[in-house]
Motif scaffolding. Structure first.
Motif, mmCIF file in Angstrom:
data_model
loop_
_atom_site.group_PDB
_atom_site.id
_atom_site.type_symbol
_atom_site.label_atom_id
_atom_site.label_comp_id
_atom_site.label_asym_id
_atom_site.label_seq_id
_atom_site.Cartn_x
_atom_site.Cartn_y
_atom_site.Cartn_z
ATOM 1 N N GLN A 188 0.822 -1.212 0.000
ATOM 2 C CA GLN A 188 0.000 0.000 0.000
ATOM 3 C C GLN A 188 0.858 1.265 0.000
ATOM 4 O O GLN A 188 0.345 2.369 -0.199
ATOM 5 C CB GLN A 188 -0.959 0.007 1.205
ATOM 6 N N TYR A 189 2.191 1.108 0.204
ATOM 7 C CA TYR A 189 3.089 2.253 0.225
ATOM 8 C C TYR A 189 4.146 2.205 -0.887
ATOM 9 O O TYR A 189 4.559 3.241 -1.387
ATOM 10 C CB TYR A 189 3.807 2.338 1.577
ATOM 11 N N HIS A 190 4.605 0.990 -1.231
ATOM 12 C CA HIS A 190 5.596 0.836 -2.300
ATOM 13 C C HIS A 190 5.024 -0.112 -3.359
ATOM 14 O O HIS A 190 4.644 -1.241 -3.042
ATOM 15 C CB HIS A 190 6.918 0.264 -1.768
ATOM 16 N N VAL A 191 4.971 0.350 -4.600
ATOM 17 C CA VAL A 191 4.456 -0.442 -5.719
ATOM 18 C C VAL A 191 5.633 -0.801 -6.616
ATOM 19 O O VAL A 191 6.381 0.085 -7.059
ATOM 20 C CB VAL A 191 3.387 0.339 -6.512
ATOM 21 N N ILE A 192 5.798 -2.109 -6.892
ATOM 22 C CA ILE A 192 6.935 -2.599 -7.680
ATOM 23 C C ILE A 192 6.423 -3.102 -9.022
ATOM 24 O O ILE A 192 5.545 -3.970 -9.078
ATOM 25 C CB ILE A 192 7.666 -3.734 -6.933
ATOM 26 N N ARG A 193 6.992 -2.561 -10.104
ATOM 27 C CA ARG A 193 6.591 -2.980 -11.446
ATOM 28 C C ARG A 193 7.840 -3.127 -12.328
ATOM 29 O O ARG A 193 8.782 -2.337 -12.222
ATOM 30 C CB ARG A 193 5.658 -1.955 -12.096
ATOM 31 N N LEU A 194 7.803 -4.129 -13.212
ATOM 32 C CA LEU A 194 8.829 -4.286 -14.244
ATOM 33 C C LEU A 194 8.195 -3.879 -15.562
ATOM 34 O O LEU A 194 7.255 -4.514 -16.041
ATOM 35 C CB LEU A 194 9.325 -5.735 -14.299
ATOM 36 N N LEU A 195 8.691 -2.795 -16.155
ATOM 37 C CA LEU A 195 8.155 -2.265 -17.410
ATOM 38 C C LEU A 195 9.308 -2.145 -18.393
ATOM 39 O O LEU A 195 10.235 -1.364 -18.186
ATOM 40 C CB LEU A 195 7.495 -0.902 -17.191
ATOM 41 N N GLY A 196 9.238 -2.946 -19.461
ATOM 42 C CA GLY A 196 10.349 -2.967 -20.402
ATOM 43 C C GLY A 196 11.587 -3.532 -19.732
ATOM 44 O O GLY A 196 11.547 -4.577 -19.085
ATOM 45 N N SER A 197 12.694 -2.830 -19.845
ATOM 46 C CA SER A 197 13.959 -3.321 -19.286
ATOM 47 C C SER A 197 14.282 -2.709 -17.931
ATOM 48 O O SER A 197 15.377 -2.918 -17.405
ATOM 49 C CB SER A 197 15.103 -3.008 -20.263
ATOM 50 N N HIS A 198 13.350 -1.963 -17.327
ATOM 51 C CA HIS A 198 13.635 -1.292 -16.070
ATOM 52 C C HIS A 198 12.630 -1.684 -14.982
ATOM 53 O O HIS A 198 11.474 -1.989 -15.268
ATOM 54 C CB HIS A 198 13.612 0.229 -16.247
ATOM 55 N N LEU A 199 13.136 -1.651 -13.739
ATOM 56 C CA LEU A 199 12.296 -1.871 -12.576
ATOM 57 C C LEU A 199 11.903 -0.509 -12.014
ATOM 58 O O LEU A 199 12.759 0.368 -11.810
ATOM 59 C CB LEU A 199 13.042 -2.683 -11.518
ATOM 60 N N TYR A 200 10.610 -0.327 -11.749
ATOM 61 C CA TYR A 200 10.102 0.926 -11.195
ATOM 62 C C TYR A 200 9.535 0.647 -9.802
ATOM 63 O O TYR A 200 8.741 -0.273 -9.624
ATOM 64 C CB TYR A 200 8.997 1.506 -12.078
ATOM 65 N N ILE A 201 9.956 1.447 -8.833
ATOM 66 C CA ILE A 201 9.417 1.360 -7.478
ATOM 67 C C ILE A 201 8.748 2.698 -7.172
ATOM 68 O O ILE A 201 9.413 3.734 -7.062
ATOM 69 C CB ILE A 201 10.495 1.032 -6.445
ATOM 70 N N LEU A 202 7.427 2.652 -7.067
ATOM 71 C CA LEU A 202 6.628 3.842 -6.810
ATOM 72 C C LEU A 202 6.468 4.005 -5.298
ATOM 73 O O LEU A 202 5.893 3.138 -4.629
ATOM 74 C CB LEU A 202 5.274 3.711 -7.495
ATOM 75 N N ASP A 203 6.983 5.091 -4.769
ATOM 76 C CA ASP A 203 6.912 5.397 -3.341
ATOM 77 C C ASP A 203 5.747 6.353 -3.136
ATOM 78 O O ASP A 203 5.835 7.544 -3.450
ATOM 79 C CB ASP A 203 8.226 6.024 -2.876
ATOM 80 N N LEU A 204 4.625 5.834 -2.608
ATOM 81 C CA LEU A 204 3.430 6.651 -2.456
ATOM 82 C C LEU A 204 3.531 7.627 -1.287
ATOM 83 O O LEU A 204 2.804 8.622 -1.248
ATOM 84 C CB LEU A 204 2.205 5.743 -2.274
ATOM 85 N N LEU A 205 4.430 7.374 -0.337
ATOM 86 C CA LEU A 205 4.610 8.298 0.781
ATOM 87 C C LEU A 205 5.479 9.487 0.382
ATOM 88 O O LEU A 205 5.155 10.645 0.681
ATOM 89 C CB LEU A 205 5.230 7.567 1.975
ATOM 90 N N MET A 206 6.587 9.205 -0.310
ATOM 91 C CA MET A 206 7.499 10.266 -0.717
ATOM 92 C C MET A 206 7.108 10.888 -2.057
ATOM 93 O O MET A 206 7.726 11.856 -2.488
ATOM 94 C CB MET A 206 8.927 9.715 -0.808
ATOM 95 N N GLU A 207 6.100 10.321 -2.708
ATOM 96 C CA GLU A 207 5.602 10.822 -3.993
ATOM 97 C C GLU A 207 6.722 10.897 -5.038
ATOM 98 O O GLU A 207 6.999 11.943 -5.628
ATOM 99 C CB GLU A 207 4.923 12.191 -3.826
#
Length: 546
Positions: free
Chosen positions: A236-255
């Motif tokens: 609910q705070y960190h969203v982890i996704r693999l898109l193409g050749s990169h890993l993205y970590i979305l930090d919902l607290l730090m925006e």
């Protein structure tokens, strides 16, 4: 006596072979790829003239043929085998006995074209070779990429190479991971290159104190553990996704969004994409990306209106993409997609909007259904962007809409057997859950809910959507009837309503139907037994058996 003289007239028959090479190449320019390939196999001279890389590169480009990595690998393997066969036979020093092997080596682009056309035909006609991976325990997690398939069970991690003809088991590794542990959950497996990322959540006794952990395994080295990453809060705070050749970590607290390149050493962020605090809430965590842009749906503060945050990954610049007209605050962008310079957002099952990612201008806004925020029907939303086209929802839940990249309606895909489903169970409900696009083939999963039978039929279909390509450059689309394409059943199975949900995985030549106790797969690269090297080198474009 009168003499009679008989005059003999000689008629000269001019064949195509009397033409100079330059004219023969011009003739070839007016043929489609299959006819050109057939002509090139008529004789040695035509083979030599029409066997140039530049000719076949242009054919692939103009016909928009999707040459997948698996197709390139297969074509390269065939050419290698032909070279080996030549070297073996030429030891006899009798080139006259070589037959087709004495011709100049086929252009790799020509062979790629022939193989790609055959794979496309296999998809369209339902020609595949079927296989099964057995012996799954009840709890299993699956991850896949174009090249690898990974399965995790309690105590065991397995990996397969799925890039070539058929599939090959790479390794089986014992691991100290239990999927029955209530405080530990492997909720997704991501595959980047030859590295598998196992994403864990861990729960502690204190409510809300869960956190995440990532383990990276090398699929080419016996699934050895490469590195681990911790320090992440719950999903609910960190969203982890693999898109193409990169890993993205979305930090919902730090925006902010951290961008990682995945390798064999502990990764560090290559980019950190930020936004001004309290401007956009990102409640759902959906993301899509290309090499240029990252799109994340959210809600604008304080209006609570649906928007998409769009970052230029290279510069870090962020734009807020808004609908072209006022939208009910109870709607949100359920799906997004990025292709080239275009950003797309699907507003529930209602409206599709396309923006130019470079300047944020709305290119089109199209209502797809009459869905309203108060609808309580359980339906699925999906959006798939491919070269020049989009696949998305339709007013009829079992139909796929086909649009151009600029929002023009090109046609739709309908299941060929849908009327039979209604006849057998009039109260059943069918809806598209997922669509995957490989080249110009759409692989569709439809769920047919039968209350009467207390079951779900999972139906996998495929459809060749290349017939819509002819309309992409037409300016008179208003005068044309909608193209209706048929999707034909690849596979189906029935499961109880309360059973674990199945999963669809697709790469460029195979479909994987992940069921609770095993995986059925369908290989469209080589549905039949291969020809020998000598036979393959001598057959025409219609006779290559893959």
């Amino acid at each position: 006596m009168e003499q009679t003289h008989t005059t003999h007239t000689t008629h000269t028959i001019t064949t195509i072979l009397a033409l100079p090479n330059e004219v023969l190449e011009t003739v070839g320019d007016h043929l489609d790829g299959l006819d050109l390939a057939s002509l090139s196999f008529v004789c040695r001279r035509l083979h030599s003239v029409l066997n140039k890389d530049i000719i076949w590169q242009e054919v692939i480009r103009t016909e928009k043929i999707h040459v997948a990595g698996q197709v390139k690998d297969f074509a390269e393997t065939v050419l290698t085998e032909i070279k080996i066969e030549r070297e073996r036979v030429t030891d006899t020093d009798n080139l006259g006995t070589l037959g087709p092997l004495s011709l100049s080596l086929t252009s790799p682009y020509k062979l790629e074209y022939i193989v790609a056309r055959r794979v496309k035909s296999n998809w369209a006609e339902g020609h595949y070779k079927e296989g099964m991976i057995h012996h799954f325990s009840e709890e299993v997690r699956i991850g896949a990429s174009q090249d690898y398939l990974v399965a995790l069970e309690s105590g065991r991690l397995r990996a397969w190479n799925i890039r070539g003809k058929w599939i090959d088991l790479l390794t089986t590794k014992p691991v100290n991971i239990s999927l029955e542990n209530p405080n530990q959950n492997v909720y997704q497996i991501l595959v980047s290159g030859s590295i598998a990322l196992l994403c864990f959540t861990f729960s502690e006794q204190v409510a809300g104190s869960d956190y995440q952990h990532i383990q990276a395994y090398d699929l080419l080295d016996g699934c050895q553990l490469l590195w681990e990453k911790s320090g992440l809060l719950g999903r609910q705070y960190h969203v982890i996704r693999l898109l193409g050749s990169h890993l993205y970590i979305l930090d919902l607290l730090m925006e902010r969004v951290e961008v990682y390149h995945i390798g064999r050493t502990q990764p560090t962020p290559t980019k950190v994409l930020v936004q001004q605090p309290n401007t956009v809430r990102i409640p759902h965590g959906d993301m899509s990306a290309s090499d240029k842009f990252l799109a994340v749906p959210g809600k604008k503060v304080p209006e609570n209106s649906p928007v998409i945050c769009c970052w230029n990954i290279q510069t870090g610049e962020r734009r807020i993409l808004s609908p072209d007209r006022a939208v009910c605050p109870f709607r949100w962008f359920q799906k997004s997609a990025v292709k080239d310079d275009m950003i797309y957002g699907l507003l529930n099952r209602f409206r599709l909007i396309g923006w130019d990612g470079r300047d944020g201008q709305v290119i089109f806004s199209l209502d797809l259904t009459n869905s309203s925020p108060g609808d309580n029907e359980e339906t699925y939303s999906w959006l798939e962007a491919g070269p020049d086209i989009l696949l998305t929802v339709h007013q009829d839940k079992f139909v796929v809409s086909i649009l151009s990249s600029c929002g023009r309606v090109l046609g739709k895909v309908c299941p060929a057997d849908h009327l039979d489903w209604i006849i057998h169970d009039p109260e059943s409900v069918s809806m598209v859950e997922e669509v995957c696009l490989t080249g110009m083939t759409a692989v569709i999963r439809i769920l047919n809910y039968s209350i009467q039978k207390n079951s779900i039929s999972c139906i996998i279909l495929s459809s060749d959507i290349s017939p819509v390509l002819g309309r992409l450059n037409r300016q008179d689309e208003g005068q044309l009837d909608e193209i209706i394409l048929m999707a034909h059943v690849v596979a189906q199975h029935i499961e109880p309503l309360d059973s674990p949900h199945c999963q669809l995985l697709v790469n460029d030549t195979k479909v994987f139907d992940v069921q609770p106790l095993g995986i059925k797969f369908y290989d469209y690269l080589i549905p039949e037994e291969r020809l020998s090297v000598g036979e393959l080198s001598s057959c025409d474009s219609q006779g290559v058996v893959l």
